[in-house]
Write an enzyme that holds these catalytic residues in place. Sequence first.
Site, short mmCIF file in Angstrom:
data_model
loop_
_atom_site.label_atom_id
_atom_site.label_comp_id
_atom_site.label_asym_id
_atom_site.label_seq_id
_atom_site.Cartn_x
_atom_site.Cartn_y
_atom_site.Cartn_z
N SER A 166 -71.63 67.94 22.06
CA SER A 166 -72.39 68.91 22.33
C SER A 166 -72.51 69.19 23.83
CB SER A 166 -73.42 68.91 21.45
OG SER A 166 -74.73 69.56 21.37
N TYR B 197 -81.10 63.14 19.34
CA TYR B 197 -79.75 64.06 19.08
C TYR B 197 -78.96 64.10 20.41
CZ TYR B 197 -76.63 67.68 17.99
OH TYR B 197 -75.49 68.59 17.98
N PRO C 293 -69.34 71.82 22.26
CA PRO C 293 -69.87 73.35 22.03
C PRO C 293 -71.45 73.26 22.46
CG PRO C 293 -68.68 72.41 20.20
CD PRO C 293 -69.08 71.34 21.12
P1 NDP Z 1 -72.75 72.23 9.52
O1 NDP Z 1 -74.03 71.62 9.18
O2 NDP Z 1 -72.36 73.55 9.42
O3 NDP Z 1 -71.68 71.07 9.11
C1 NDP Z 1 -71.86 69.71 9.39
C2 NDP Z 1 -70.89 68.92 8.42
O4 NDP Z 1 -70.89 67.64 8.76
C3 NDP Z 1 -70.89 69.33 6.96
O5 NDP Z 1 -69.46 69.37 6.64
C4 NDP Z 1 -71.44 67.87 6.43
O6 NDP Z 1 -70.72 67.76 5.38
C5 NDP Z 1 -70.90 66.86 7.57
N1 NDP Z 1 -71.61 65.77 7.37
C6 NDP Z 1 -73.30 65.65 7.92
N2 NDP Z 1 -73.41 64.30 7.47
C7 NDP Z 1 -72.24 63.80 7.08
C8 NDP Z 1 -72.19 62.36 6.55
N3 NDP Z 1 -73.14 61.50 6.69
N4 NDP Z 1 -71.06 61.96 5.94
C9 NDP Z 1 -69.94 62.71 5.80
N5 NDP Z 1 -70.02 64.08 6.59
C10 NDP Z 1 -71.35 64.66 6.90
O7 NDP Z 1 -72.87 72.09 11.07
P2 NDP Z 1 -71.62 72.31 12.38
O8 NDP Z 1 -70.50 72.58 11.66
O9 NDP Z 1 -72.36 73.20 13.32
O10 NDP Z 1 -71.77 70.96 13.00
C11 NDP Z 1 -70.33 70.11 13.28
C12 NDP Z 1 -70.43 69.31 14.41
O11 NDP Z 1 -70.80 69.92 15.59
C13 NDP Z 1 -71.69 68.29 14.47
O12 NDP Z 1 -71.32 66.85 14.88
C14 NDP Z 1 -72.85 69.01 15.49
O13 NDP Z 1 -73.52 68.05 15.90
C15 NDP Z 1 -71.92 69.62 16.38
N6 NDP Z 1 -72.40 70.79 17.09
C16 NDP Z 1 -72.97 71.75 16.44
C17 NDP Z 1 -73.31 72.71 17.14
C18 NDP Z 1 -73.91 74.04 16.81
O14 NDP Z 1 -74.75 74.73 17.53
N7 NDP Z 1 -73.60 74.28 15.52
C19 NDP Z 1 -73.14 72.92 18.78
C20 NDP Z 1 -72.46 71.47 19.20
C21 NDP Z 1 -72.14 70.80 18.49
P3 NDP Z 1 -71.52 67.09 3.87
O15 NDP Z 1 -72.98 67.70 3.97
O16 NDP Z 1 -70.79 67.79 2.62
O17 NDP Z 1 -71.65 65.85 3.86
C1 8X3 Z 2 -76.00 71.88 18.99
C2 8X3 Z 2 -76.21 72.59 20.17
O1 8X3 Z 2 -78.21 73.18 21.82
O2 8X3 Z 2 -78.77 72.96 19.53
O3 8X3 Z 2 -75.40 70.42 19.38
O4 8X3 Z 2 -78.40 71.11 20.86
S1 8X3 Z 2 -78.03 72.51 20.55
#
Ligand code: NDP
Ligand code: 8X3
Length: 251
Positions: free
Chosen positions: A139, A152, A182
Amino acid sequence: MRKKVLITGASSGFGKAMAHRFAKEGWNLIVTGRREERLNELSNELTAQFDVEVLVKVFDVQNRKEVFDALSNDDRLDDVDVLVNNAGLALGRDYFDEAHLDDWETMIDTNLKGLLYVSKAMLPYFIKNGRGHIINIGSTAGKEVYEKGNVYCATKSSVEAISQAMRIDMLRHKIKVTAIHPGAAETEFSVVRFKGDETMAKTVYEGYQPLKAEDVADTAFYCVNLPAHVCINSLVMTCTSQANSFYLLRK
Ligand code: NDP
Ligand code: 8X3
């Protein structure tokens, strides 16, 4: 032969969009997460829409035993080409002194230890094949630490460090490692971070066009489709309105 990708956190957001992107291109998939119903729905949708095979594996990446039980010694994983370590979350946005230890532990256990467990469980397949590609989702939060981002940000900074370490140590096995970082993207991420407070979550994306999950999926797909001799090691991507964690232009 068809290619195969294993995506963690495929029940939502980036992971789900990646599942669609790879399936559209004819890749077979292993989709993982904790919410079995969502993964089964995704699997049904993808197999109905595209001529692909989808295997669902339900486990919590925080649980070392569950991860190794789900991923070890399974001949259906013998021919996995790409692992996407995407499962992750932020929990809370609090000053360091006011943040909750349970939130910190969950983030460390998921974003860092979970990524390590899944990678370690999948590496024997890649090493045996003498090839493979690991995509780690970091991230911008790991690039510039922001107020109330503390743990985080630390977990995502660690994703970059671990990715660099993997890249170096996997050289001898010809396994590629790419970290994708991202910026703000509208998924369920902020609803999870603010523990179900959808109003609060919406404010994160007000006044600008954030990244879409599909943008990240397209980028991951691009990275894994480069020629065999090319590897993107680390990539930062944001929406046009965002320069980094600090500079975001809102209307
Ligand atoms: P979502 O909340 O939409 O998706 C997160 C996914 O992670 C879900 O499918 C969830 O599945 C899974 N997950 C979470 N905890 C667990 C666990 N303990 N075991 C297995 N699966 C798990 O978020 P995003 O798609 O946005 O996030 C995906 C990744 O991208 C993360 O690592 C996040 O930190 C990162 N990210 C997100 C950004 C944003 O702005 N959205 C920007 C930069 C990075 P389930 O709950 O079914 O287990
Ligand atoms: C998720 C992006 O800006 O919320 O990783 O930390 S931010």
